[in-house]
Write an enzyme that holds these catalytic residues in place. Structure first.
Site, PDB file in Angstrom:
ATOM      1  N   HIS A 382       0.789  -1.232   0.000  1.00  0.00           N
ATOM      2  CA  HIS A 382       0.000   0.000   0.000  1.00  0.00           C
ATOM      3  C   HIS A 382       0.815   1.274   0.000  1.00  0.00           C
ATOM      4  CE1 HIS A 382      -4.225  -1.217   0.514  1.00  0.00           C
ATOM      5  NE2 HIS A 382      -3.712  -2.303   1.039  1.00  0.00           N
ATOM      6  N   LYS A 572      -8.885  14.157   4.043  1.00  0.00           N
ATOM      7  CA  LYS A 572      -8.055  12.947   4.081  1.00  0.00           C
ATOM      8  C   LYS A 572      -7.145  13.078   5.294  1.00  0.00           C
ATOM      9  CE  LYS A 572      -6.648  14.014  -0.142  1.00  0.00           C
ATOM     10  NZ  LYS A 572      -6.740  12.769  -0.907  1.00  0.00           N
ATOM     11  N   ARG A 573      -6.390  12.026   5.614  1.00  0.00           N
ATOM     12  CA  ARG A 573      -5.444  12.162   6.716  1.00  0.00           C
ATOM     13  C   ARG A 573      -4.557  13.388   6.470  1.00  0.00           C
ATOM     14  NH1 ARG A 573      -5.172   8.144  10.908  1.00  0.00           N
ATOM     15  NH2 ARG A 573      -3.324   9.324  11.489  1.00  0.00           N
ATOM     16  N   LYS A 578       0.454  14.699   1.460  1.00  0.00           N
ATOM     17  CA  LYS A 578      -0.858  15.010   0.890  1.00  0.00           C
ATOM     18  C   LYS A 578      -1.030  16.520   0.665  1.00  0.00           C
ATOM     19  CE  LYS A 578      -3.185  10.892   2.778  1.00  0.00           C
ATOM     20  NZ  LYS A 578      -4.009  10.275   1.719  1.00  0.00           N
ATOM     21  N   THR A 680      -8.442   6.849  -2.645  1.00  0.00           N
ATOM     22  CA  THR A 680      -9.801   6.416  -2.958  1.00  0.00           C
ATOM     23  C   THR A 680     -10.756   7.588  -2.737  1.00  0.00           C
ATOM     24  OG1 THR A 680      -9.959   5.515  -0.726  1.00  0.00           O
ATOM     25  CG2 THR A 680      -9.555   3.948  -2.523  1.00  0.00           C
TER      26      THR A 680
HETATM   27  C1  LIG Z   1     -11.935   7.356   1.644  1.00  0.00           C
HETATM   28  C2  LIG Z   1     -11.483   7.702   2.994  1.00  0.00           C
HETATM   29  C3  LIG Z   1     -10.123   7.900   3.252  1.00  0.00           C
HETATM   30  C4  LIG Z   1      -9.076   7.822   2.170  1.00  0.00           C
HETATM   31  O1  LIG Z   1      -9.001   9.079   1.547  1.00  0.00           O
HETATM   32  P1  LIG Z   1      -7.790   9.490   0.595  1.00  0.00           P
HETATM   33  O2  LIG Z   1      -8.207  10.803   0.046  1.00  0.00           O
HETATM   34  O3  LIG Z   1      -7.716   8.439  -0.469  1.00  0.00           O
HETATM   35  O4  LIG Z   1      -6.570   9.565   1.421  1.00  0.00           O
HETATM   36  C5  LIG Z   1      -9.746   8.244   4.524  1.00  0.00           C
HETATM   37  N1  LIG Z   1     -10.640   8.376   5.506  1.00  0.00           N
HETATM   38  C6  LIG Z   1     -11.955   8.217   5.297  1.00  0.00           C
HETATM   39  C7  LIG Z   1     -12.902   8.394   6.428  1.00  0.00           C
HETATM   40  C8  LIG Z   1     -12.429   7.874   4.037  1.00  0.00           C
HETATM   41  O5  LIG Z   1     -13.733   7.686   3.844  1.00  0.00           O
END
Ligand SMILES: *Cc1c(COP(=O)(O)O)cnc(C)c1O
Length: 835
Positions: A382, A572-573, A578, A680
């Site tokens: 990952h 996102k985190r 990022k 995602t």
């Molecule tokens: C989809 C999702 C993520 C992943 O988000 P990315 O933008 O791909 O880092 C993280 N946390 C939650 C709660 C999500 O639904």
């Protein structure tokens, strides 16, 4: 040595074999609201001991969940029976994280019960949407990796692929983020305080997990298998949650393990008056399933983390082996009847533990055990971030899992011995060894998982390509063809149908109700790309979603948002790669520009941020503080008005994502190229019709291929250019000197405009980007600014904006996790779905 005595828990299979075959073929009838109303009242009375007069909202939630659960269980029992009858392969998905979120609307939606239950409750004076909001999120994950596991569970059930998900039942999920004075603080996530209506405790399904002790040597060429004299045993107890798929046709099991002490209390110690001491062993044992590690993308170095990894891996393998033998009678057929998947390296000890179970418990010879192991396991990588590639000190493994270390050494010996001649130079051996020899000796878990697996996959085309070229370069040459790509996907049921019912309704009306079953039909929306009537409807659903979000934010954070503004979303985190910092710097530059030039034709924007920082990740926490500090200044500046607003929504989780995504116009996917394995969040947002501003990173590359370059804003240095820049000795100070706009924004931070009480507060962030700029924040600034102005221009041409939005929705079908799971089933697991 004490051996654990297991209860005899063999199910009474005779009666099941004789069960009439008609049971599972019972037509799925949607119960009428009156029947549901009665079922809910029965649960309220007989499961919760309440009547209508004394029921609290939580009681109603539980009674409703339990009534819905009955229908899930019907499907679950029938699915298990059909799986047994079919006698095919089962998939076992091992993941240390499952970021599930709420389950009520999953169950309702998949069973087609949302409207009947709404009606039943309403006749009792209860509002279903209020109950929905009460359900705690099951936040047994940090971010993308855990959410992927949850989307996969949904798809595996929907495709009727017989699967067990295996993980840990954490007492406390991902911490609750509280923003105090702009800073993140962490509080425990008490998701189980009211109990969990979806799970079934299985006190009869318990396995012993051993640690420590000594190991007897394996003799040369495996002549003698060795043995383990362990010193410590704790127990893993199962909790099962049925995961029902689309239209209720199939349900799988999510089996999560909870740790128990062998002896709950040392009675002799207690009787001698040492009351705390008598509980100590229990507390130590049970700590294993207490908390989810709050680290995303970097392994926690703690011994407890290693114990967690081994705990759930061992319990899962023991469980699946016992099922396999009970069903098929012999162990040699395991690779034909089971595909075990390792979601990242956290369960990588499975390679050694499966070998140990086969050697020590099932008395299989080494070569046969290795055949079984390496034909049954598969592994997903990952991340390429070097700090995230898990390794464990040899010394720690020697103490905690001496038998496994010995098995790993033997695997390594065989692996290195069998290398082709071209890979036997000392530097190749050093790169290929399972043991990192430089510095403190450590076991490379990615290498271990690779060598022990039949297939290894990356999670987007770019990521898989980089895997082959970087971390697994040598292993790929040693084992050509093992690495395959499986681009991630998302569950459309959760991220479109549940999260955005208004858009779903519009799509059903415009295309056909069959899009719910077959997302490829979304393509037909292309015919409406230039249809002003469709644009108007799409805009209306977006506006309604934005109004709802603005209302929530207004109520919670006391910030007024104009729903007509462009909602620009970065959720996102929080991580430097990022690049939330890049977005914040752009906001500052925009702010200064608007102040400077009152006529500046900026599009009114709301920048929405949400995300958690790992509790120990200081720079990420400082970025959160900066976002809040900039919001404070900008939102209060009367000269700005509604032209720019910033919001940091606290406690990002699945439910908050479900509220923000349908209200998004612009999706920020701006990671440093080469660092986001897939993403995602990018898919969820594009599926809901947001346009993406992003780098050529992770699955953004494939999103661009699908939606076409005209319908996405791509900017910034690509992976190769970054490598070039690095070679040429690039520093952030250079980029600053070349960009007056960037310089002003950075100088404003340095001058304390956003930290008048502590001018130097954000200096660590500035120092990082002006020096080596590890994440190329300032390097990409000008390109990002220009891309944002293209966004403004398109927003000002609504017919073009909504055309692009329509085409994004129309062309995202490929990103369904159903497609991803079909590929895994065909090409990695070689497992069949039930008819
Ligand atoms: C989809 C999702 C993520 C992943 O988000 P990315 O933008 O791909 O880092 C993280 N946390 C939650 C709660 C999500 O639904």
């Amino acid at each position: 040595m004490k051996r654990f005595e297991r209860l005899d828990v063999t199910p009474i299979r005779k009666t099941r074999e004789k069960a009439p075959p008609s049971v599972e073929r019972r037509p799925v009838v949607v119960p009428r609201p009156e029947a549901l109303r009665q079922a809910i009242l029965d649960k309220l009375a007989y499961a919760l001991g309440k009547d209508v007069a004394s029921a609290t909202p939580h009681d109603w939630l539980f009674a409703t969940a339990l009534a819905v659960r009955n229908h899930i269980v019907d499907s679950w029992v029938a699915s298990e029976q059909r799986t047994d009858e079919a006698g095919g392969k089962r998939v076992y998905y091992l993941s240390i994280e499952f970021l599930i979120g709420r389950l009520l609307f999953d169950g309702l939606g998949n069973l087609g019960l949302t409207e009947p239950v709404r009606e039943a409750l309403s006749s009792l004076g209860v509002d279903l949407d209020e109950l929905r909001a009460l359900e705690p999120d099951a936040a047994l994950g940090n971010g993308g990796l855990g959410r992927l596991a949850a989307c996969f569970m949904d798809s595996m059930a929907s495709l009727a692929l017989p699967t067990f998900g295996y993980g840990i039942r954490y007492q406390f999920g991902l911490f609750k983020q509280i923003i105090e004075d702009g800073w993140q603080t962490e509080a425990p996530d008490r998701w189980l305080d009211f109990g969990n209506p979806w799970e079934f405790k299985r006190p009869e399904i318990v396995y012993p997990i051993h640690f420590g002790g000594t190991a007897e040597a394996i003799e040369a060429e495996h002549a003698k298998p060795g043995a383990w004299y362990y010193a410590e045993t704790i127990l893993a107890m199962a909790y099962d949650t049925p995961i029902v798929g689309w239209r209720g046709k199939h349900a799988n099991t999510l089996r999560l393990w909870s740790a128990l002490a062998e002896e709950p209390i040392a009675l002799a110690t207690f009787n001698q008056g040492d009351h705390l001491g008598a509980m100590a062993a229990r507390d130590t044992a049970e700590a294993i399933s207490d908390v989810l590690y709050p680290s995303d993308d970097n392994p926690a170095g703690e011994e407890l983390r290693l114990r967690q990894e081994f705990f759930f891996t061992s319990a899962s393998l023991q469980d699946l082996l016992q099922r396999h033998i009970a069903t098929f009678g012999d162990i040699a057929s395991l690779p034909d009847k089971a595909a075990i998947h390792l979601n990242d390296t956290h369960p990588a000890l499975a390679v050694a533990e499966l070998m140990r179970l086969l050697l020590d418990e099932h008395h299989v010879a080494w070569e046969e055990a290795w055949r079984i192991t390496s034909q049954t396991l598969n592994y997903t990588n990952h991340t390429l971030l070097p700090e995230a590639l898990e390794t464990w000190p040899v010394a720690l493994l020697a103490r905690l899992l001496p038998r496994h270390l010995q098995i790993i050494y033997t695997i390594n010996y065989d692996h290195l011995k069998s290398l082709p001649d071209g890979l036997k130079a000392p530097e190749s051996i050093a790169a290929l060894s399972l043991i990192e020899e430089r510095g403190e000796r450590r076991v490379r878990m990615g290498h271990l998982a690779f060598v022990g697996s039949r297939r290894i996959n990356g999670v987007s085309a770019l990521h898989t390509d980089l895997l082959r070229r970087t971390v697994f370069h040598d292993l790929d040459r040693a084992y050509p063809g093992r690495i395959v790509n499986k681009t991630n996907g998302i569950s459309f049921r959760r991220w479109l149908h549940e999260a955005n019912p208004a858009l779903t309704k519009l799509l059903v009306e415009t295309v056909s109700p069959t899009i719910l079953d077959d997302p490829s039909l979304l393509r037909k929306l292309e015919a409406f790309a230039d249809d002003p009537a469709f644009h108007a409807k799409l805009r209306a659903t977006r506006l309604a979603n934005k109004e709802a979000l603005a209302k929530r934010i207004g109520a919670r954070l006391d910030i007024h948002l104009d729903p007509q503004a462009l909602f620009d979303v970065h959720i996102k985190r929080i991580h430097e790669y990022k690049r939330q910092l890049l977005n914040i710097i752009e906001a500052i530059a925009l702010y200064l520009e608007i102040l400077d030039k009152p006529g500046f034709a900026a599009v009114p924007r709301v920048k929405i941020f949400a995300g958690k920082a790992a509790a120990s990740y200081w720079h990420a926490k400082l970025i959160i503080k900066l976002a809040n500090a900039v919001a404070d200044v900008v939102n209060k500046d009367p000269r700005i008005g509604d032209r720019l607003k910033l919001v940091f929504v606290p406690n990002y989780n699945v439910s908050i994502a479900e509220a923000i995504i349908p209200a998004t116009d612009l999706s920020e996917q701006i990671s440093t190229a080469g660092m986001e394995a897939s993403g995602t969040g990018n898919m969820k947002l594009a599926l809901n019709g947001a346009l993406t501003i992003g780098t050529l990173d992770g699955a953004n590359v494939e999103i661009r291929e699908h939606v076409a370059a005209d319908n996405i804003f791509i900017f910034g240095a690509v992976t190769e250019e970054i490598a070039q820049k690095r070679k040429s000795g690039f520093t952030g100070a250079e980029a600053k000197a070349a960009s007056p706009r960037l310089a002003r924004a950075l100088d404003a931070i340095a001058a304390g405009v956003f930290s008048p009480d502590d001018k130097g507060r954000f200096k660590p962030l500035l120092d990082a980007v002006l020096g080596y700029d590890p994440f190329m924040v300032v390097a990409d600034f000008d390109a990002y600014w220009d891309a944002q102005r293209k966004v403004d221009a398109l927003w000002n041409e609504p017919e073009h904006w909504w055309r692009a939005a329509t085409l994004n929705i129309a062309r995202m079908a490929w990103f369904s996790s159903d497609r991803t799971i079909r590929e895994y089933a065909d090409e990695i697991w070689r497992a069949k779905t039930l008819p």
